[in-house]
Scaffold this motif. Structure first.
Motif, short mmCIF file in Angstrom:
data_model
loop_
_atom_site.label_atom_id
_atom_site.label_comp_id
_atom_site.label_asym_id
_atom_site.label_seq_id
_atom_site.Cartn_x
_atom_site.Cartn_y
_atom_site.Cartn_z
N ALA A 30 26.39 -112.18 20.59
CA ALA A 30 25.64 -112.99 19.43
C ALA A 30 24.11 -113.00 20.07
CB ALA A 30 26.48 -114.20 18.93
N ARG A 31 24.12 -113.74 21.09
CA ARG A 31 22.71 -114.14 21.57
C ARG A 31 21.84 -113.16 21.63
NH1 ARG A 31 21.24 -119.04 24.45
NH2 ARG A 31 19.20 -117.87 24.32
N THR A 32 22.16 -111.53 22.03
CA THR A 32 21.61 -110.70 22.24
C THR A 32 21.21 -110.19 20.70
OG1 THR A 32 22.87 -109.99 24.00
CG2 THR A 32 21.53 -108.07 22.89
N LEU A 33 21.94 -109.98 19.85
CA LEU A 33 21.90 -109.75 18.48
C LEU A 33 20.68 -110.58 17.76
CD1 LEU A 33 22.21 -107.78 16.31
CD2 LEU A 33 24.19 -108.84 15.61
N VAL A 34 20.77 -111.74 18.07
CA VAL A 34 20.08 -112.91 17.42
C VAL A 34 18.56 -112.55 18.04
CG1 VAL A 34 19.33 -115.27 16.83
CG2 VAL A 34 21.68 -114.40 16.72
N TYR A 35 18.31 -112.35 19.23
CA TYR A 35 17.11 -112.09 19.83
C TYR A 35 16.68 -110.72 19.55
CZ TYR A 35 14.17 -111.05 24.21
OH TYR A 35 13.03 -110.77 24.77
N HIS A 65 17.15 -121.89 23.86
CA HIS A 65 18.54 -122.26 23.35
C HIS A 65 19.24 -121.55 22.32
CE1 HIS A 65 18.13 -126.12 25.79
NE2 HIS A 65 16.97 -126.45 25.21
N GLY A 66 18.59 -120.43 21.89
CA GLY A 66 19.08 -119.63 20.99
C GLY A 66 18.86 -120.15 19.60
N ARG A 67 17.82 -121.11 19.12
CA ARG A 67 17.91 -121.94 18.05
C ARG A 67 16.87 -121.20 17.36
NH1 ARG A 67 17.29 -128.14 19.99
NH2 ARG A 67 15.75 -126.96 21.00
N PRO A 68 17.08 -120.62 16.09
CA PRO A 68 16.21 -119.86 15.36
C PRO A 68 14.90 -121.06 14.83
CG PRO A 68 18.24 -119.59 14.43
CD PRO A 68 18.50 -120.85 15.38
N GLU A 172 25.22 -121.12 23.35
CA GLU A 172 23.90 -121.79 23.76
C GLU A 172 24.23 -121.69 25.46
OE1 GLU A 172 21.45 -126.16 24.50
OE2 GLU A 172 23.01 -126.28 23.42
N ARG A 173 25.23 -121.61 26.00
CA ARG A 173 25.41 -121.33 27.52
C ARG A 173 25.27 -119.83 27.77
NH1 ARG A 173 30.18 -124.57 27.15
NH2 ARG A 173 31.32 -122.63 27.11
N SER A 174 25.45 -118.98 26.75
CA SER A 174 25.09 -117.40 27.08
C SER A 174 23.45 -117.16 26.97
CB SER A 174 25.74 -116.72 25.93
OG SER A 174 27.22 -117.03 25.89
N GLN A 175 23.26 -115.92 27.51
CA GLN A 175 21.98 -115.45 27.63
C GLN A 175 21.91 -114.05 26.80
OE1 GLN A 175 18.94 -116.83 28.15
NE2 GLN A 175 20.25 -118.97 28.80
N PRO A 176 20.87 -113.42 26.32
CA PRO A 176 21.02 -112.02 26.08
C PRO A 176 21.01 -111.14 26.94
CG PRO A 176 18.95 -113.52 25.03
CD PRO A 176 19.58 -114.17 25.91
#
Length: 270
Positions: A30-35, A65-68, A172-176
């Motif tokens: 999810a983090r990767t896709l949003v990035y 933090h992955g927040r848009p 939030e803990r994950s990274q792309p």
């Protein structure tokens, strides 16, 4: 998967006899896709029609933090909706070429969209301008301001048969994925120059005979291929022999896998 609410169902390109191979968690994907995304679909709660969602095409930046982060005008209907009710969702999708769009990955972030605090506007401005250079022409207009989604929950769909909720804490803990900035280059190179090698890898590492193979996704643990077989189109995932973290390691891993496969067959080449 770290998510406890994963759902799986049958679908095109997925069969129960395929080997299970390591994959990134839903949170990481999810983090990767949003990035990777640059423009999403923002749904706000309509003021004009209470209770109904109101959809808007929405460019966004992304903080650490992955927040848009959004740059929006007070004249826009979605901004007026948010000022009345901050509840919103953002849908980000990943195109999978000419294949069925329902087979492509997508993620929905659910959260509250609020004005960025005064002390954090400078950082929001910098990251947004880095992604959308043209916004320099209106970023300082009086009617524009920065808003940020504080993520409450996430729903990830990885294509046919893979879906589940991801907690905000996991997200939030994950990274792309470390290959996120080179994925397109790797995929394009493999599909342009090494289709025969992909056919070979699918046969030797996934046990699938195919006439054609196309890489559709790659990450630190492996890659996905779409295969044209005598029985129709199907997909599979192939694990790397070890985790990779950059394009050089990815190429080394693929070359090693092709060499291993070639040692058991007279076909192929890299």
């Amino acid at each position: 998967m770290t998510s406890s609410s994963v759902r799986k169902h049958a679908g095109p390109g997925r069969t129960s006899d395929q080997p299970t191979v390591p994959e990134p968690s839903f949170a990481e994907r999810a983090r990767t896709l949003v990035y990777l995304g640059r423009i999403g679909s923002l749904s706000t709660v309509s003021r004009k029609q209470p209770g109904f969602p109101f959809g808007s095409v929405m460019p966004y930046g992304l903080d650490d933090h992955g927040r848009p982060i959004f740059l929006i005008s007070t004249m826009a209907m979605h901004t007026q909706n948010l000022h009345a009710n901050p509840h919103a969702s953002l849908l980000a999708t990943q195109s999978d070429g000419d294949s069925d769009p329902l087979g492509a990955s997508r993620v929905t972030l659910v959260g509250n969209v609020l004005p960025v605090p005064e002390s954090e506007i400078s950082a929001a401005r910098s990251l947004y301008l880095a992604r959308y250079a043209n916004s320099k022409y209106w970023v300082d207009f009086d009617d524009f301001s920065f808003h940020r989604m504080d993520v409450v929950d996430i729903y990830y769909v990885g294509g046919f048969g893979l879906m589940g909720w991801v907690s905000a804490a996991e997200y939030e803990r994950s990274q792309p994925d470390p290959l996120v900035d080179s994925m397109a280059e790797i995929i394009n190179h493999m599909n342009a120059d090494h289709r025969d090698a992909l056919v070979l890898l699918a046969r030797e590492f996934a046990g699938i005979q195919s006439l054609e193979a196309t890489m559709t996704a790659v990450d630190r643990l492996g890659f996905h291929v779409r295969l044209k077989t005598p029985d129709g189109i199907r997909g599979t995932r192939i694990a790397f022999l070890r985790e990779v973290s950059n394009p050089t390691e990815t190429r080394t891993a693929l070359v090693e896998m092709v060499k291993q496969a070639r040692s058991r067959t007279d076909d192929g080449g890299f």
